[in-house]
Design an enzyme around this catalytic site. Sequence first.
Site, short mmCIF file in Angstrom:
data_model
loop_
_atom_site.label_atom_id
_atom_site.label_comp_id
_atom_site.label_asym_id
_atom_site.label_seq_id
_atom_site.Cartn_x
_atom_site.Cartn_y
_atom_site.Cartn_z
N ASN A 42 -114.01 55.43 37.55
CA ASN A 42 -113.43 54.35 36.76
C ASN A 42 -113.63 54.63 35.28
OD1 ASN A 42 -116.23 53.77 37.38
ND2 ASN A 42 -115.94 51.76 36.42
N ILE A 43 -112.65 54.22 34.50
CA ILE A 43 -112.67 54.47 33.06
C ILE A 43 -112.31 53.18 32.33
CG2 ILE A 43 -111.67 55.81 31.17
CD1 ILE A 43 -110.92 57.95 33.32
N GLU A 44 -113.27 52.66 31.58
CA GLU A 44 -113.02 51.47 30.77
C GLU A 44 -112.59 51.89 29.37
OE1 GLU A 44 -116.54 48.74 32.78
OE2 GLU A 44 -116.70 49.36 30.70
N CYS A 52 -109.01 52.41 37.58
CA CYS A 52 -109.96 52.55 38.68
C CYS A 52 -110.09 54.01 39.13
CB CYS A 52 -109.49 51.73 39.88
SG CYS A 52 -109.30 49.98 39.53
N GLU A 54 -109.97 55.20 42.10
CA GLU A 54 -109.01 55.57 43.14
C GLU A 54 -107.69 56.07 42.52
OE1 GLU A 54 -110.76 52.78 42.83
OE2 GLU A 54 -110.96 51.72 44.74
N CYS A 85 -109.12 47.66 44.65
CA CYS A 85 -108.53 46.42 44.10
C CYS A 85 -107.07 46.33 44.53
CB CYS A 85 -108.65 46.43 42.58
SG CYS A 85 -107.48 47.52 41.75
N CYS A 88 -104.78 49.19 43.29
CA CYS A 88 -105.03 50.45 43.99
C CYS A 88 -104.53 50.39 45.43
CB CYS A 88 -106.52 50.78 43.97
SG CYS A 88 -107.10 51.32 42.34
ZN ZN Z 1 -108.41 49.58 41.64
#
Ligand code: ZN
Length: 144
Positions: A42-44, A52, A54, A85, A88
């Site tokens: 995951n990358i914010e 996400c 995935e 989520c 995804c």
């Molecule tokens: Zn997701």
Amino acid sequence: MDKAELLTRARAAMEMAVAPSSKFRVGAALLCDDGSVFTGCNIESPTYLGICAERVALFKALSEGRRSFTAIAIAGGANGGCPPCGACRQILWEFAPSLEVLLEDGRGGFTQRRITYYFPEPFDRSKIDPTRPPTGRLRDRKTS
Ligand code: ZN
């Protein structure tokens, strides 16, 4: 590649997470039908335009020409793991409608279910155009 190895790859990818705000780290490892594996974390971002693990794994694989996928392992989260989520679930289903989802449970084990367990009534292109096939898979659209 066996399931334990795919989960190990997902855990390693989780270590790469860019999550300075949430500290919530997730890793994914996507197994392609040719045996290759693409990982993602995951990358914010400061603008909240994160992504996400995935989808990072899937988009990496797609951008490298892969179009057929058999399983994805997901590591991270708490309380029984981190299921995909909604976004995804949609995208994974579109590109791999029979994908196996290995979900690390945070207690040393994992669950294994098909993407259709998480996404039982997908929205697909047949809802827009009834003359189109019911899946959203783009596998057949690969161009040279
Ligand atoms: Zn997701």
